[in-house]
Scaffold this motif. Structure first.
Motif, PDB file in Angstrom:
ATOM      1  N   UNK A 174      16.515  13.673  -1.447  1.00  0.00           N
ATOM      2  CA  UNK A 174      16.391  12.254  -1.747  1.00  0.00           C
ATOM      3  C   UNK A 174      15.194  11.654  -1.029  1.00  0.00           C
ATOM      4  N   UNK A 175      15.241  10.339  -0.814  1.00  0.00           N
ATOM      5  CA  UNK A 175      14.111   9.649  -0.184  1.00  0.00           C
ATOM      6  C   UNK A 175      14.117   9.974   1.310  1.00  0.00           C
ATOM      7  N   UNK A 176      13.047  10.630   1.768  1.00  0.00           N
ATOM      8  CA  UNK A 176      12.970  11.027   3.178  1.00  0.00           C
ATOM      9  C   UNK A 176      12.342   9.928   4.025  1.00  0.00           C
ATOM     10  N   UNK A 177      11.334   9.266   3.478  1.00  0.00           N
ATOM     11  CA  UNK A 177      10.684   8.176   4.229  1.00  0.00           C
ATOM     12  C   UNK A 177       9.852   7.316   3.287  1.00  0.00           C
ATOM     13  N   UNK A 178       9.636   6.075   3.716  1.00  0.00           N
ATOM     14  CA  UNK A 178       8.698   5.195   2.999  1.00  0.00           C
ATOM     15  C   UNK A 178       7.773   4.562   4.038  1.00  0.00           C
ATOM     16  N   UNK A 179       6.539   4.250   3.619  1.00  0.00           N
ATOM     17  CA  UNK A 179       5.521   3.744   4.554  1.00  0.00           C
ATOM     18  C   UNK A 179       4.775   2.604   3.873  1.00  0.00           C
ATOM     19  N   UNK A 180       4.883   1.413   4.430  1.00  0.00           N
ATOM     20  CA  UNK A 180       4.335   0.212   3.788  1.00  0.00           C
ATOM     21  C   UNK A 180       3.245  -0.421   4.646  1.00  0.00           C
ATOM     22  N   UNK A 181       2.169  -0.843   4.002  1.00  0.00           N
ATOM     23  CA  UNK A 181       1.064  -1.491   4.721  1.00  0.00           C
ATOM     24  C   UNK A 181       0.482  -2.644   3.915  1.00  0.00           C
ATOM     25  N   UNK A 182      -0.172  -3.551   4.629  1.00  0.00           N
ATOM     26  CA  UNK A 182      -0.890  -4.648   3.967  1.00  0.00           C
ATOM     27  C   UNK A 182      -2.020  -5.119   4.869  1.00  0.00           C
ATOM     28  N   UNK A 183      -3.065  -5.662   4.265  1.00  0.00           N
ATOM     29  CA  UNK A 183      -4.157  -6.265   5.024  1.00  0.00           C
ATOM     30  C   UNK A 183      -4.637  -7.501   4.257  1.00  0.00           C
ATOM     31  N   UNK A 184      -4.082  -8.644   4.643  1.00  0.00           N
ATOM     32  CA  UNK A 184      -4.324  -9.898   3.931  1.00  0.00           C
ATOM     33  C   UNK A 184      -5.738 -10.429   4.018  1.00  0.00           C
ATOM     34  N   UNK A 185      -6.570  -9.816   4.863  1.00  0.00           N
ATOM     35  CA  UNK A 185      -7.977 -10.260   4.930  1.00  0.00           C
ATOM     36  C   UNK A 185      -8.670 -10.065   3.586  1.00  0.00           C
ATOM     37  N   UNK A 186      -8.130  -9.141   2.783  1.00  0.00           N
ATOM     38  CA  UNK A 186      -8.794  -8.817   1.514  1.00  0.00           C
ATOM     39  C   UNK A 186      -8.091  -9.431   0.311  1.00  0.00           C
ATOM     40  N   UNK A 187      -7.261 -10.453   0.572  1.00  0.00           N
ATOM     41  CA  UNK A 187      -6.424 -11.032  -0.495  1.00  0.00           C
ATOM     42  C   UNK A 187      -7.217 -11.465  -1.722  1.00  0.00           C
ATOM     43  N   UNK A 209      -3.739  -4.854  -4.873  1.00  0.00           N
ATOM     44  CA  UNK A 209      -3.998  -6.216  -4.439  1.00  0.00           C
ATOM     45  C   UNK A 209      -3.191  -6.550  -3.194  1.00  0.00           C
ATOM     46  N   UNK A 210      -3.822  -7.337  -2.332  1.00  0.00           N
ATOM     47  CA  UNK A 210      -3.177  -7.709  -1.052  1.00  0.00           C
ATOM     48  C   UNK A 210      -4.177  -7.758   0.091  1.00  0.00           C
ATOM     49  N   UNK A 211      -4.906  -6.665   0.387  1.00  0.00           N
ATOM     50  CA  UNK A 211      -4.644  -5.315  -0.080  1.00  0.00           C
ATOM     51  C   UNK A 211      -3.297  -4.825   0.446  1.00  0.00           C
ATOM     52  N   UNK A 212      -2.625  -4.024  -0.349  1.00  0.00           N
ATOM     53  CA  UNK A 212      -1.435  -3.335   0.115  1.00  0.00           C
ATOM     54  C   UNK A 212      -1.607  -1.854  -0.177  1.00  0.00           C
ATOM     55  N   UNK A 213      -0.964  -1.018   0.607  1.00  0.00           N
ATOM     56  CA  UNK A 213      -0.915   0.413   0.314  1.00  0.00           C
ATOM     57  C   UNK A 213       0.398   0.956   0.853  1.00  0.00           C
ATOM     58  N   UNK A 214       0.896   2.018   0.231  1.00  0.00           N
ATOM     59  CA  UNK A 214       2.253   2.485   0.544  1.00  0.00           C
ATOM     60  C   UNK A 214       2.463   3.902   0.048  1.00  0.00           C
ATOM     61  N   UNK A 215       3.435   4.583   0.649  1.00  0.00           N
ATOM     62  CA  UNK A 215       3.808   5.917   0.158  1.00  0.00           C
ATOM     63  C   UNK A 215       5.290   6.145   0.346  1.00  0.00           C
ATOM     64  N   UNK A 216       5.797   7.152  -0.333  1.00  0.00           N
ATOM     65  CA  UNK A 216       7.193   7.579  -0.162  1.00  0.00           C
ATOM     66  C   UNK A 216       7.232   9.096  -0.272  1.00  0.00           C
ATOM     67  N   UNK A 217       8.029   9.725   0.583  1.00  0.00           N
ATOM     68  CA  UNK A 217       8.253  11.179   0.496  1.00  0.00           C
ATOM     69  C   UNK A 217       9.664  11.399  -0.020  1.00  0.00           C
ATOM     70  N   UNK A 218       9.770  12.207  -1.075  1.00  0.00           N
ATOM     71  CA  UNK A 218      11.072  12.436  -1.713  1.00  0.00           C
ATOM     72  C   UNK A 218      11.299  13.940  -1.856  1.00  0.00           C
TER      73      UNK A 218
END
Ligand code: ACO
Length: 330
Positions: A177-190, A319-328
């Motif tokens: 199943x879902x082992x981990x999720x990783x969320x990021x954002x950097x609003x300077x680049x909105x 957009x955000x910028x946002x970036x993210x990943x998930x390991x499954x």
């Protein structure tokens, strides 16, 4: 240990196919330019009467069917989109009604291209804590109605398409199943990739001026987006691998947000992976933002590209910028 597992996947795209040659008739662009820069050959567009929640409902029915669940067995809805039916209320409420479900919570997630992974992270936490047992997570977009289809808007208009993907998430005691999720954002680049209007940042009474200046269309600094995406994609995939003690050789399949074929290729090269380890279907759908990962996941599964116990990595940038990943672990 209680983990969250995807038990149903489905996607839906409207039947109308719009090719690059069709776009040539609307604006000063060419099939060659679009293919070379983005990899896109065609995309799907809705008809006048179809909204984002309609696409979401179709994808949801397929995901529920695969999970062998009736809509009324779902206990929470998470809806990721940047193109909601209305500015408010959220499309989650509309989807709930279209599926004929009463009273369960419906959460809208607004993290654009990363919306599906942000939503997956929320679902993961709710399942792990035992708050909910059967969550419906949908990514759906109708981009076509919000694009500037004249030559002025061509840099953005050629990229995007309409579609929806959905998953059902349930608990498991197995080591998968879902082992981990990783969320990021950097609003300077909105403002590098955004739609300004409607929005509260506009001064009082600016409505007509904003309309005249066509500030309700998406605007993008393509080069800046490309530069950041090419760095953030491999970075956030490495983060997912390291968090679980894996290396690139352990990857069964990467399903990246379908932003641009050149961005996917840059990511793959940087990670030193062969082409078969990265799934791409942007050629046929364009960039469907929050819907792109669940649509790709659905197609990858039906093509047999994912087998039991494979390590699947989802990754997105936007957009955000946002970036993210998930390991499954599938
Ligand atoms: N058709 C024909 N010509 C075009 C088009 C078009 N659709 N769009 C722009 N051009 C022209 C420009 O006007 C410019 O002309 P000029 O040289 O006479 O001024 C020329 O093509 C080159 O424009 P650039 O913007 O420099 O083109 P570039 O090579 O950077 O490619 C692109 C543009 C494809 C948008 C690129 O910057 C890119 O891939 N950026 C990443 C953005 C992205 O993929 N966004 C997806 C959404 S965000 C996300 O999901 C992560």
């Amino acid at each position: 240990m209680r983990r969250a597992r995807i038990t149903g996947v489905g996607h839906y795209a409207p039947p109308r196919v719009v090719t690059n040659f069709d776009l040539e008739k609307m604006m000063d662009t060419s099939d060659e330019w679009i293919r070379e820069r983005t990899g896109i050959v065609e995309r799907r567009w809705v008809d006048e009467d179809t909204a984002t929640s309609d696409l979401a409902a179709e994808a949801s029915k397929k995901a529920l069917q695969m999970a062998e669940l009736k809509p009324e067995e779902i206990d929470f809805i998470i809806f990721a989109t940047l193109s909601p039916d209305y500015y408010f209320p959220g499309s989650g409420c509309l989807l709930q009604h279209k599926l004929g479900i009463n009273h369960i919570g419906a959460l809208d997630v607004r993290n654009q291209c990363c919306g599906f992974i942000y939503g997956l992270s929320i679902a993961d936490q709710y399942i792990r804590t035992g708050t909910y047992n059967k969550i419906l997570l949908v990514g759906a977009e109708v981009q076509s109605k919000g694009l500037n289809l004249s030559t002025e808007g061509r840099d953005v208009a050629v990229l995007f398409g309409d579609g929806a993907g959905a998953v059902v998430i349930e608990p498991t005691d197995e080591d998968r199943g879902i082992l981990s999720t990783h969320l990021h954002a950097d609003g300077r680049f909105a403002t590098e990739l955004c739609v300004e209007y409607p929005g509260s940042a506009a001064p009082q009474g600016a409505t007509h001026q904003m309309l005249n200046e066509e500030r309700f269309f998406p605007k993008m600094n393509g080069r800046e987006v490309f530069k950041h995406a090419a760095i953030r994609f491999p970075q956030v995939i490495q983060e997912a691998l390291e968090a679980n003690g894996f290396c690139t050789q352990d990857i069964g399949l990467i399903i990246p947000h379908q932003a641009n074929l050149r961005i996917s290729e840059a990511m793959r090269t940087r990670l030193g992976l062969p082409p078969e380890k990265v799934y791409n279907n942007i050629q046929r759908y364009g960039n469907t933002t929050a819907a792109s990962i669940p649509i790709a996941l659905s197609e990858a599964l039906s093509e047999g590209r994912i087998q039991d116990n494979d390590m699947v990595i989802l990754a997105a940038f936007g957009s955000g910028f946002t970036w993210a990943s998930a390991a499954i672990r599938w």
